[in-house]
Design a protein around this motif. Structure first.
Motif, PDB file in Angstrom:
ATOM      1  N   UNK A  24       0.844  -1.186   0.000  1.00  0.00           N
ATOM      2  CA  UNK A  24       0.000   0.000   0.000  1.00  0.00           C
ATOM      3  C   UNK A  24       0.885   1.243   0.000  1.00  0.00           C
ATOM      4  N   UNK A  25       0.532   2.207  -0.854  1.00  0.00           N
ATOM      5  CA  UNK A  25       1.284   3.467  -0.928  1.00  0.00           C
ATOM      6  C   UNK A  25       0.283   4.590  -0.667  1.00  0.00           C
ATOM      7  N   UNK A  26       0.644   5.525   0.212  1.00  0.00           N
ATOM      8  CA  UNK A  26      -0.293   6.615   0.502  1.00  0.00           C
ATOM      9  C   UNK A  26       0.451   7.941   0.613  1.00  0.00           C
ATOM     10  N   UNK A  27      -0.109   8.988   0.042  1.00  0.00           N
ATOM     11  CA  UNK A  27       0.492  10.322   0.128  1.00  0.00           C
ATOM     12  C   UNK A  27       0.338  11.062  -1.194  1.00  0.00           C
ATOM     13  N   UNK A  28       0.770  12.309  -1.191  1.00  0.00           N
ATOM     14  CA  UNK A  28       0.600  13.168  -2.378  1.00  0.00           C
ATOM     15  C   UNK A  28       1.240  12.561  -3.625  1.00  0.00           C
ATOM     16  N   UNK A  29       2.405  11.884  -3.427  1.00  0.00           N
ATOM     17  CA  UNK A  29       3.148  11.347  -4.576  1.00  0.00           C
ATOM     18  C   UNK A  29       2.804   9.885  -4.866  1.00  0.00           C
ATOM     19  N   UNK A  30       1.753   9.361  -4.235  1.00  0.00           N
ATOM     20  CA  UNK A  30       1.490   7.914  -4.354  1.00  0.00           C
ATOM     21  C   UNK A  30       1.391   7.469  -5.804  1.00  0.00           C
ATOM     22  N   UNK A  31       0.672   8.251  -6.640  1.00  0.00           N
ATOM     23  CA  UNK A  31       0.480   7.821  -8.031  1.00  0.00           C
ATOM     24  C   UNK A  31       1.778   7.944  -8.832  1.00  0.00           C
ATOM     25  N   UNK A  32       2.556   9.013  -8.548  1.00  0.00           N
ATOM     26  CA  UNK A  32       3.838   9.176  -9.262  1.00  0.00           C
ATOM     27  C   UNK A  32       4.776   8.024  -8.908  1.00  0.00           C
ATOM     28  N   UNK A  33       4.854   7.708  -7.606  1.00  0.00           N
ATOM     29  CA  UNK A  33       5.737   6.630  -7.162  1.00  0.00           C
ATOM     30  C   UNK A  33       5.334   5.321  -7.829  1.00  0.00           C
ATOM     31  N   UNK A  34       4.021   5.019  -7.790  1.00  0.00           N
ATOM     32  CA  UNK A  34       3.559   3.738  -8.338  1.00  0.00           C
ATOM     33  C   UNK A  34       3.836   3.670  -9.833  1.00  0.00           C
ATOM     34  N   UNK A  35       3.678   4.808 -10.531  1.00  0.00           N
ATOM     35  CA  UNK A  35       3.855   4.758 -11.990  1.00  0.00           C
ATOM     36  C   UNK A  35       5.321   4.538 -12.371  1.00  0.00           C
ATOM     37  N   UNK A  36       6.235   4.772 -11.411  1.00  0.00           N
ATOM     38  CA  UNK A  36       7.663   4.537 -11.710  1.00  0.00           C
ATOM     39  C   UNK A  36       8.035   3.053 -11.616  1.00  0.00           C
ATOM     40  N   UNK A  37       7.162   2.228 -11.011  1.00  0.00           N
ATOM     41  CA  UNK A  37       7.504   0.804 -10.854  1.00  0.00           C
ATOM     42  C   UNK A  37       6.497  -0.098 -11.563  1.00  0.00           C
ATOM     43  N   UNK A  38       5.547   0.495 -12.282  1.00  0.00           N
ATOM     44  CA  UNK A  38       4.467  -0.301 -12.873  1.00  0.00           C
ATOM     45  C   UNK A  38       4.244   0.082 -14.329  1.00  0.00           C
ATOM     46  N   UNK A  39       4.198  -0.940 -15.211  1.00  0.00           N
ATOM     47  CA  UNK A  39       3.829  -0.610 -16.590  1.00  0.00           C
ATOM     48  C   UNK A  39       2.547  -1.343 -16.956  1.00  0.00           C
ATOM     49  N   UNK A  40       1.520  -0.589 -17.339  1.00  0.00           N
ATOM     50  CA  UNK A  40       0.222  -1.201 -17.616  1.00  0.00           C
ATOM     51  C   UNK A  40       0.247  -1.966 -18.936  1.00  0.00           C
ATOM     52  N   UNK A  41      -0.595  -2.992 -19.017  1.00  0.00           N
ATOM     53  CA  UNK A  41      -0.678  -3.763 -20.253  1.00  0.00           C
ATOM     54  C   UNK A  41      -1.544  -3.013 -21.265  1.00  0.00           C
ATOM     55  N   UNK A  42      -2.625  -2.408 -20.823  1.00  0.00           N
ATOM     56  CA  UNK A  42      -3.511  -1.669 -21.731  1.00  0.00           C
ATOM     57  C   UNK A  42      -3.156  -0.196 -21.766  1.00  0.00           C
ATOM     58  N   UNK A  43      -4.160   0.620 -22.097  1.00  0.00           N
ATOM     59  CA  UNK A  43      -3.874   2.043 -22.286  1.00  0.00           C
ATOM     60  C   UNK A  43      -4.097   2.874 -21.015  1.00  0.00           C
ATOM     61  N   UNK A  44      -4.698   2.260 -20.009  1.00  0.00           N
ATOM     62  CA  UNK A  44      -5.003   3.071 -18.811  1.00  0.00           C
ATOM     63  C   UNK A  44      -3.748   3.333 -17.986  1.00  0.00           C
ATOM     64  N   UNK A  45      -3.565   4.585 -17.593  1.00  0.00           N
ATOM     65  CA  UNK A  45      -2.356   4.984 -16.870  1.00  0.00           C
ATOM     66  C   UNK A  45      -2.699   5.393 -15.436  1.00  0.00           C
ATOM     67  N   UNK A  46      -1.806   5.036 -14.499  1.00  0.00           N
ATOM     68  CA  UNK A  46      -2.027   5.364 -13.085  1.00  0.00           C
ATOM     69  C   UNK A  46      -2.256   6.863 -12.895  1.00  0.00           C
ATOM     70  N   UNK A  47      -1.516   7.675 -13.650  1.00  0.00           N
ATOM     71  CA  UNK A  47      -1.571   9.131 -13.422  1.00  0.00           C
ATOM     72  C   UNK A  47      -2.843   9.777 -13.942  1.00  0.00           C
ATOM     73  N   UNK A  48      -3.559   9.080 -14.830  1.00  0.00           N
ATOM     74  CA  UNK A  48      -4.708   9.752 -15.460  1.00  0.00           C
ATOM     75  C   UNK A  48      -6.060   9.098 -15.184  1.00  0.00           C
ATOM     76  N   UNK A  49      -6.067   7.871 -14.651  1.00  0.00           N
ATOM     77  CA  UNK A  49      -7.375   7.232 -14.415  1.00  0.00           C
ATOM     78  C   UNK A  49      -8.095   7.919 -13.255  1.00  0.00           C
ATOM     79  N   UNK A  50      -9.429   7.714 -13.186  1.00  0.00           N
ATOM     80  CA  UNK A  50     -10.161   8.250 -12.042  1.00  0.00           C
ATOM     81  C   UNK A  50     -10.030   7.273 -10.866  1.00  0.00           C
TER      82      UNK A  50
END
Ligand code: GDP
Length: 457
Positions: A24-50
């Motif tokens: 679990x990651x929590x904080x202002x940078x949570x999505x930025x941090x997660x997107x640095x270690x995760x590559x999605x298979x489809x087109x949805x991106x951690x930084x832009x999804x709702x």
């Protein structure tokens, strides 16, 4: 740096082999941090999804892919902590989880302290202190009843109950102050009877709440239970029956149970910490007399006494001493060996011990009835697990302080003190209740509560 300025991360599932593990990651940078270690298979991106969106992909570090994973994105304030949260669910192996966590920390998160996710939820107004404590109770609940009641507290039962009492007291205090401070205004005078009614209601509600503490403790921690009776009445046999396995030594020679043998058993929902003790006999044997002394002490401190008698025998002096010793204690008379011809004088027992059960410890007959009577004596029988309940010592002390202050307000009112004096006491009661819910708890108190949590929660 303030607490919320950091982005924290931890493994939130147990550190053991399992099907799925969650970071679990929590904080202002949570999505930025997660997107640095995760590559999605489809087109949805951690930084832009709702918020409330799950994305399938792979977690990786500088050495390459680590594992398949699903990330779930929560956007502030609609998350457990009230901050942006990303949860990475990967396979549950220890190595995989630790390697993924290391990647997340390398990407800019800091390790979460014990209870820090829940502490942030509290600081962001997602939970009251009592609800946060219930999260911890829920994690450590052993029995079904304890878990069910922790769940109601998690849903805010205690918080709402306390808030109701506080708002009643606040109304009275506000009215009193307005009337005292602004005599020239046309504020209708509050009568003694109205104050009396409000204070008495608060006092009764607090007393009811405080009474839940003992039952709650029995549910959570179990109750210290002494099995007593003279030698050979069947104490060890009974204890073995309740424990479901051979534990203390069962023999035909009177006086063989010399030390106290302890065991924790769940009898029909009641958790008993059982101690099988020596009888209360007069003895010259040194070893045995130590046992007798221990038994006496145990009788005085136990939360429940199971006094065992042999129904096939007359009451002996030792039985009589036992009956005398447990007068007024929470006790159940167990008339054992009911399979044999009855010689015992029941009237004598009944006149001193209100609850009586027949058993044959050897065959197991009567044990269900015993479980029912135990639940009744401990107050578990009609206990409403969905009602508000005081769950720990911290909450009890606050509630006790509030009740004492309300008592003092009532005393001030009855001694015709000024309304000012009454109001000071009401203020004390309100302060204690706000500390209970955490709305006005000191930082030290808050830290102490979260200190007891595990990392990842
Ligand atoms: P303690 O000294 O009170 O712990 O008694 P024990 O449990 O050692 O039992 C003493 C003897 O009574 C043993 O031989 C048991 O098998 C026997 N006993 C225990 N309970 C019963 C019972 O319900 N019926 C009969 N007939 N014998 C029993």
């Amino acid at each position: 740096m303030s607490l919320e300025a950091t982005t924290i991360a931890a493994i939130s599932t147990p550190l053991a082999v399992g099907g799925i593990g969650v970071i679990r990651i929590s904080g202002k940078q949570a999505r930025q941090v997660a997107s640095k270690v995760f590559s999605p298979v489809g087109s949805r991106q951690i930084l832009t999804v709702s918020g409330y969106t799950a994305i399938y992909g792979r977690v990786f570090d500088q050495d390459g892919d680590i594992d398949d994973a699903v990330v779930t994105v929560f956007i502030a304030p609609r998350s457990y902590t009230g901050e942006d949260v990303v949860e990475i669910s990967c396979h549950g192996g220890l190595y995989l989880l630790q390697r993924t966590l290391r990647a997340v920390l390398d990407a800019g998160a800091v390790p979460a302290a014990a209870g820090e996710f829940t502490k942030r939820a509290f600081l962001n107004g997602k939970l009251s202190l009592t609800q946060a404590e219930a999260v911890m109770d829920l994690i450590s609940a052993q029995g079904e009843q304890a878990a069910r009641s922790a769940l109601s507290m998690r849903d805010g039962k205690l918080f709402r109950k306390i808030s109701g009492i506080t708002s009643g007291l606040l109304q009275t205090a506000a009215h009193l102050s307005a009337w005292v401070d602004y005599p020239e205004e046309e504020i209708p005078e509050i009568t003694d009877t109205e104050i009396l009614t409000a204070l008495t209601t608060a006092k009764e509600q607090l007393a009811t709440l405080l009474a839940t503490f003992d039952v709650g403790r029995v549910m959570k921690e179990g109750v210290e239970t002494a099995i007593v009776g003279r030698p050979n009445v069947g104490k060890s046999t009974l204890m073995n029956l309740l424990a479901g396995f051979q534990r203390s030594i069962v023999t035909d020679i009177p006086g063989t149970t010399r030390d106290i043998v302890e065991d924790t058993v769940n009898v029909g929902g009641a958790i008993l910490r059982l101690a099988d003790t020596a009888g209360l006999r007069e003895t010259d044997d040194v070893v045995e007399s130590v046992g007798v002394e221990l038994a006496r002490k145990k009788l005085e401190t136990a939360g429940l006494v199971l006094a065992v008698f042999d129904s096939s025998d007359l009451l002996s002096d030792e039985d009589m001493r036992l009956i005398e010793a447990i007068k007024g204690r929470p006790a159940i008379a167990i008339v054992n060996k009911s399979d044999l011809e009855q010689k015992i004088d029941l009237e004598l027992i009944k006149s001193s011990i209100p609850h009586l059960v027949y058993t044959s410890a050897q065959s197991g007959q009567g044990v269900e009835e015993l479980a029912n009577v135990i639940a009744q004596v401990l107050g578990l029988y009609h206990f409403d697990t969905s009602a508000a309940m005081i769950a720990n010592e911290r909450q009890r002390i606050c509630a006790e302080r509030a009740k004492t202050a309300v008592d003092e307000a009532l005393a001030a009112l009855n001694s015709c003190f000024t309304f000012d004096a009454v109001n000071v006491c009401i203020d004390d009661a309100i302060a204690a209740l706000l500390e209970l819910t955490g709305e006005r708890a000191s930082e030290a108190v808050v830290n102490e509560v979260f200190h007891n949590f595990c990392v990842g929660k």
